[in-house]
Design an enzyme around this catalytic site. Structure first.
Site, PDB file in Angstrom:
ATOM      1  N   ASP A 169      -1.650   3.619   5.865  1.00  0.00           N
ATOM      2  CA  ASP A 169      -0.612   3.386   4.858  1.00  0.00           C
ATOM      3  C   ASP A 169      -0.521   4.572   3.906  1.00  0.00           C
ATOM      4  OD1 ASP A 169      -0.180   0.833   5.960  1.00  0.00           O
ATOM      5  OD2 ASP A 169      -1.765  -0.027   4.717  1.00  0.00           O
ATOM      6  N   TYR A 184      -8.379 -13.641   8.165  1.00  0.00           N
ATOM      7  CA  TYR A 184      -7.117 -13.972   7.511  1.00  0.00           C
ATOM      8  C   TYR A 184      -6.966 -15.470   7.262  1.00  0.00           C
ATOM      9  CZ  TYR A 184      -5.575  -9.287   8.967  1.00  0.00           C
ATOM     10  OH  TYR A 184      -5.454  -7.945   9.152  1.00  0.00           O
ATOM     11  N   TYR A 185      -6.353 -15.794   6.120  1.00  0.00           N
ATOM     12  CA  TYR A 185      -5.935 -17.155   5.801  1.00  0.00           C
ATOM     13  C   TYR A 185      -4.476 -17.053   5.337  1.00  0.00           C
ATOM     14  CZ  TYR A 185     -10.874 -18.148   6.143  1.00  0.00           C
ATOM     15  OH  TYR A 185     -12.163 -18.267   6.616  1.00  0.00           O
ATOM     16  N   ASN A 236       1.975  -0.883  13.132  1.00  0.00           N
ATOM     17  CA  ASN A 236       0.895  -1.720  12.593  1.00  0.00           C
ATOM     18  C   ASN A 236       0.649  -2.959  13.456  1.00  0.00           C
ATOM     19  OD1 ASN A 236      -0.731  -1.145  10.260  1.00  0.00           O
ATOM     20  ND2 ASN A 236       1.145  -0.968   9.066  1.00  0.00           N
ATOM     21  N   GLY A 246      -5.951  14.558  12.791  1.00  0.00           N
ATOM     22  CA  GLY A 246      -4.640  14.911  12.269  1.00  0.00           C
ATOM     23  C   GLY A 246      -3.541  14.073  12.863  1.00  0.00           C
ATOM     24  N   ASN A 297       0.839  -1.197   0.000  1.00  0.00           N
ATOM     25  CA  ASN A 297       0.000   0.000   0.000  1.00  0.00           C
ATOM     26  C   ASN A 297       0.879   1.254   0.000  1.00  0.00           C
ATOM     27  OD1 ASN A 297      -2.263  -1.625   0.169  1.00  0.00           O
ATOM     28  ND2 ASN A 297      -2.625  -1.241   2.341  1.00  0.00           N
TER      29      ASN A 297
END
Length: 314
Positions: A256, A101-102, A163, A228, A35
């Site tokens: 991202d 998720y996989y 993240n 912001g 990204n």
């Protein structure tokens, strides 16, 4: 700039509502590092990405897509030992979408220090990393730390977005240990409030920024969403206002986009405050379109959004 990390095929329903009631799906891609890479490429910068993909149609699709966005993929490896990761995302009218998720045992989780294209990754001005990649496996953790160490030795600027994905870590202790190691190796750290709380035990943005600097970062930018961001570089600490968006379509990927905007501005020689203004604009723009990469603006679109250029529709 160069980056490394996992990108997955993103599958989402054509309609809003719970996944179990969906019958038709669309396909895109999702990966924090790509990204950012695609965001920088759209803003006119040279970007490269390293990863491992499965030797399968999903891997072929991802490499083709990322390369088609102008990102260099010459070091991306394909393997028969594991499949490309996949994730499903529900569509909702309000709130954060549910994600499934996989990716356990995926091709990207096989990345290791022995495979790392160190010469390639240290032949750039910037290296961008996230806390997702080291959570995939021990070998990914070691590879991420090695990349940061080699980039620092080469005199590159290292950018790190924590993240935090707690579901991927064996324990919070291991997560914090690894994240703080990466903060100490980074010149730029880009946490959000929840990530700052997970790492430093505080939700005060100024305190989070100060903690990043205390751990060795040169610049800390704490993301505040629509409000912001707070940016600190050891000499000054400033709050930079965000942008009003009439309707948020999809908040995923905004962080991202923020990172891409900040890094693009720094590469262009802008100071931390000006770079944060650009980051806020790119992050806000990204929320106006569904998808992780679809809302990342080109330079012309960004100029129109911030009022520096008039839109020409026909």
């Amino acid at each position: 700039m160069v980056t490394l990390g996992e990108t997955m095929v993103l599958v989402y329903p054509s309609t809003t509502g719970p996944m179990k009631h969906a019958h038709e799906f669309e396909k895109s891609l999702a990966g924090a590092e790509t990204n950012v890479a695609i965001g920088l490429a759209r803003l006119g910068h040279d970007v490269g990405w390293y990863s491992k993909l499965g030797t399968d149609p999903h891997g072929e699709y991802l490499e083709f897509f990322v390369r088609g966005e102008g990102v260099d993929t010459t070091t991306v490896e394909f393997t028969d030992e594991a499949p490309t990761g996949i994730m499903f995302k529900e569509r909702r009218e309000f709130g954060e979408p549910a994600v499934h998720y996989y990716r356990h045992g995926s091709a990207a989780s096989l990345m290791s220090p022995d495979d790392l294209p160190v010469d390639y990754l240290t032949n750039a001005e910037y290296l961008h990393l996230t806390g997702i990649t080291p959570a995939l496996s021990e070998s990914c953790r070691d590879a991420t730390l090695l990349a940061a160490e080699r980039a620092t030795e080469a005199g590159m600027t290292v950018s790190f977005d924590p993240n935090v994905r707690r579901k991927l870590w064996e324990s919070d202790e291991r997560m914090r240990e690894t994240m703080l190691d990466l903060v100490s190796l980074s010149d730029i750290v880009l946490p959000g409030i929840e990530e700052g709380a997970a790492l430093f035990g505080t939700d005060d943005p100024e305190a989070i920024a100060a903690a990043c600097l205390d751990h060795g970062a040169g610049t800390a930018v704490v993301k505040l969403g629509a409000a912001g961001a707070v940016v600190a570089d050891g000499s000054t600490t400033e709050r930079v206002s965000g942008y009003d968006v009439e309707r948020v379509v999809d908040p995923v990927g905004a962080g991202d986009g923020f990172a891409a905007g900040f890094l693009a501005s720094r590469i262009e020689g802008q100071g931390p405050v000006e770079a944060t203004e650009t980051a806020n604009a790119v992050g806000a723009f990204a929320t106006t379109v569904a998808g992780d990469t679809e809302g990342l603006p080109t330079r012309k679109e960004l100029d129109v959004f911030v009022g520096e250029r008039d839109a020409v529709r026909r």
